[in-house]
Scaffold this motif. Structure first.
Motif, short mmCIF file in Angstrom:
data_model
loop_
_atom_site.label_atom_id
_atom_site.label_comp_id
_atom_site.label_asym_id
_atom_site.label_seq_id
_atom_site.Cartn_x
_atom_site.Cartn_y
_atom_site.Cartn_z
N TYR A 1 0.83 -1.20 0.00
CA TYR A 1 0.00 0.00 0.00
C TYR A 1 0.87 1.25 0.00
O TYR A 1 0.56 2.24 -0.67
N SER A 2 1.99 1.19 0.71
CA SER A 2 2.83 2.39 0.81
C SER A 2 3.48 2.73 -0.53
O SER A 2 3.61 3.90 -0.88
N SER A 3 3.86 1.71 -1.33
CA SER A 3 4.45 2.05 -2.62
C SER A 3 3.37 2.56 -3.58
O SER A 3 3.65 3.41 -4.43
N TYR A 4 2.15 2.06 -3.41
CA TYR A 4 1.04 2.57 -4.20
C TYR A 4 0.84 4.06 -3.93
O TYR A 4 0.71 4.88 -4.85
N ILE A 5 0.87 4.44 -2.65
CA ILE A 5 0.68 5.85 -2.29
C ILE A 5 1.88 6.69 -2.70
O ILE A 5 1.72 7.76 -3.30
N THR A 6 3.10 6.21 -2.42
CA THR A 6 4.26 7.05 -2.72
C THR A 6 4.44 7.23 -4.23
O THR A 6 4.92 8.28 -4.66
N ALA A 7 4.07 6.23 -5.03
CA ALA A 7 4.16 6.40 -6.48
C ALA A 7 3.24 7.53 -6.93
O ALA A 7 3.60 8.37 -7.75
N LYS A 8 2.02 7.53 -6.36
CA LYS A 8 1.07 8.58 -6.68
C LYS A 8 1.59 9.95 -6.23
O LYS A 8 1.56 10.93 -6.97
N TRP A 9 2.08 9.96 -4.98
CA TRP A 9 2.58 11.21 -4.41
C TRP A 9 3.72 11.77 -5.24
O TRP A 9 3.74 12.95 -5.59
N MET A 10 4.66 10.88 -5.60
CA MET A 10 5.84 11.32 -6.36
C MET A 10 5.43 11.90 -7.70
O MET A 10 5.96 12.94 -8.11
N SER A 11 4.49 11.26 -8.39
CA SER A 11 4.13 11.77 -9.71
C SER A 11 3.41 13.11 -9.59
O SER A 11 3.65 14.02 -10.40
N ALA A 12 2.56 13.25 -8.57
CA ALA A 12 1.87 14.53 -8.38
C ALA A 12 2.87 15.63 -8.06
O ALA A 12 2.79 16.75 -8.59
N VAL A 13 3.86 15.30 -7.19
CA VAL A 13 4.86 16.30 -6.80
C VAL A 13 5.71 16.72 -7.99
O VAL A 13 5.96 17.91 -8.22
N LEU A 14 6.12 15.72 -8.79
CA LEU A 14 6.98 16.05 -9.94
C LEU A 14 6.22 16.90 -10.95
O LEU A 14 6.76 17.87 -11.49
N LEU A 15 4.95 16.53 -11.20
CA LEU A 15 4.19 17.29 -12.19
C LEU A 15 3.97 18.73 -11.72
O LEU A 15 4.20 19.68 -12.48
N SER A 16 3.59 18.91 -10.45
CA SER A 16 3.33 20.29 -10.01
C SER A 16 4.64 21.07 -9.91
O SER A 16 4.67 22.26 -10.23
N GLY A 17 5.72 20.40 -9.50
CA GLY A 17 7.01 21.09 -9.47
C GLY A 17 7.43 21.55 -10.85
O GLY A 17 7.85 22.70 -11.03
N GLY A 18 7.28 20.67 -11.83
CA GLY A 18 7.62 21.04 -13.20
C GLY A 18 6.77 22.18 -13.70
O GLY A 18 7.26 23.11 -14.35
N ALA A 19 5.47 22.14 -13.36
CA ALA A 19 4.55 23.19 -13.82
C ALA A 19 4.94 24.54 -13.22
O ALA A 19 5.00 25.56 -13.93
N ILE A 20 5.25 24.55 -11.91
CA ILE A 20 5.62 25.82 -11.26
C ILE A 20 6.93 26.34 -11.83
O ILE A 20 7.07 27.53 -12.11
N PHE A 21 7.88 25.44 -12.05
CA PHE A 21 9.17 25.86 -12.59
C PHE A 21 9.00 26.47 -13.98
O PHE A 21 9.51 27.56 -14.26
N LEU A 22 8.24 25.77 -14.84
CA LEU A 22 8.02 26.30 -16.19
C LEU A 22 7.30 27.64 -16.16
O LEU A 22 7.65 28.57 -16.89
N GLY A 23 6.29 27.74 -15.29
CA GLY A 23 5.52 28.98 -15.19
C GLY A 23 6.39 30.14 -14.75
O GLY A 23 6.34 31.23 -15.33
N MET A 24 7.23 29.90 -13.74
CA MET A 24 8.10 30.96 -13.25
C MET A 24 9.14 31.34 -14.29
O MET A 24 9.50 32.51 -14.46
N LEU A 25 9.61 30.32 -15.02
CA LEU A 25 10.60 30.57 -16.07
C LEU A 25 10.00 31.45 -17.17
O LEU A 25 10.64 32.40 -17.64
N ALA A 26 8.75 31.15 -17.53
CA ALA A 26 8.07 31.95 -18.55
C ALA A 26 7.90 33.38 -18.05
O ALA A 26 8.14 34.35 -18.78
N SER A 27 7.52 33.51 -16.78
CA SER A 27 7.33 34.84 -16.20
C SER A 27 8.66 35.59 -16.16
O SER A 27 8.71 36.79 -16.47
#
Lengths: 64, 259
Positions: free
Chosen positions: B111-137
């Motif tokens: 169960y923990s790897s199921y949750i951490t896989a989800k968590w990791m992908s959400a974190v990476l996607l939002s981190g990438g989005a914020i980085f790209l957005g700030m870079l554009a700004s």
């Protein structure tokens, strides 16, 4: 006013909005069920600036 | 570890299937681009939008590049958090409702790897989005308003990202805990609003608050250096994030509520 706008500057913003619109519309036609009627979402995506596609993605889709 | 990567890849496949991989970064880039452009054209927008009497003079100084970037951060803190929380509110709870979770967990995955896989992908996607957005700004700010050191941008985004990391972790935690996605979003948004509102109001008692990281990042943009508490909120945020992730990953009893 219009002539003063630097279009090279505004073009990427418009392009992103158009891309978001297209993705939202493609997704809308692919999904079977949405929250509320589909034609309403078409109107929202097309006519609400910037927020339309975002609204569809976050609340229009049935998360099932 | 191999199983974890299978789950992780499944998560990305799903996020590209429902276009999250494209639209979340695009939304952040859009908000990032809009902020410098509106700051730059603000005098003109006001001139055209308001029907002032003839001869009225409006003088608005164009903000400095650091101020514009801090405004972008503020924009991300409102619209950005709203978008991220709404996008990830069902990350666990909707799979629980649809029975997907049961189908995955009958296979020999923890169960923990199921949750951490989800968590990791959400974190990476939002981190990438914020980085790209700030870079554009940052790019548009340089073009329109003035130069700004790139390293300060990277530092500012990193600080801000830790606050987002905390909120995403809280979303995943609640999503594994509650059945209704709507409640997940409501509670997470409430927490983020309370923290951002109370932190400047009760300065003395809120030095530990994770929302201080946003202020630290904003002061890095406007003043060039971090003002106010920084180390204490950093430590509490990391501890709280680890705690919520641990709690989310160990809740096996949520399976029993499936039926």
């Amino acid at each position: 006013m219009i002539s003063q706008i630097n279009w090279a500057l505004v073009a990427p913003i418009i392009a992103i909005q158009v891309i978001l619109m297209i993705i939202a519309l493609v997704d809308l036609f692919k999904t079977e069920k949405t929250n509320g009627p589909k034609w309403m979402w078409v109107l929202i995506i097309l006519f609400i600036n910037i927020l339309g596609p975002i609204l569809y993605f976050v609340i229009g889709k049935k998360h099932a | 570890m191999k199983k974890w990567f299978v789950l992780f890849r499944k998560e990305w496949l799903e996020m590209s299937r429902n276009y999250k991989v494209i639209w979340i970064p695009l939304v952040f880039v859009l908000f990032g681009l809009l902020q410098p452009v509106t700051s730059y054209y603000m005098p003109e927008i006001l001139k055209n939008a308001s029907n002032l009497p003839k001869g009225a003079v409006i003088k608005i100084p164009i903000p400095s590049s650091g101020e514009v970037l801090a405004q972008t951060l503020g924009q991300f803190n409102q619209m950005g958090i709203l978008v991220l929380v709404l996008a990830f509110m069902g990350i666990v709870s909707s799979e629980q409702r649809s029975g997907m979770m049961k189908a995955i967990l009958v296979k020999p995955v923890g169960y923990s790897s199921y949750i951490t896989a989800k968590w990791m992908s959400a974190v990476l996607l939002s981190g990438g989005a914020i980085f790209l957005g700030m870079l554009a700004s940052w790019y548009y700010t340089i073009l329109l308003i003035g130069d700004f050191p790139f390293m300060d941008i990277v530092k500012g985004i990193s600080l801000y990202f830790i606050w987002i990391l905390f909120l995403i972790t809280f979303t995943v935690f609640l999503s594994s805990f509650l059945k209704s996605s709507g409640l997940v979003a409501a509670f997470t948004l409430l927490l983020s609003i309370l923290l951002t509102l109370l932190t400047p109001l009760l300065k003395k008692w809120m030095e530990w608050s994770p929302a201080q990281l946003t202020n630290a990042a904003a002061s890095l943009f406007t003043a060039g250096k971090i003002e106010g508490p920084f180390l204490i909120p950093l430590i509490t945020t990391v501890i709280l994030t680890a705690l919520f992730l641990y709690l989310a990953g160990t809740r096996k009893s949520s399976l029993s509520r499936l039926g």
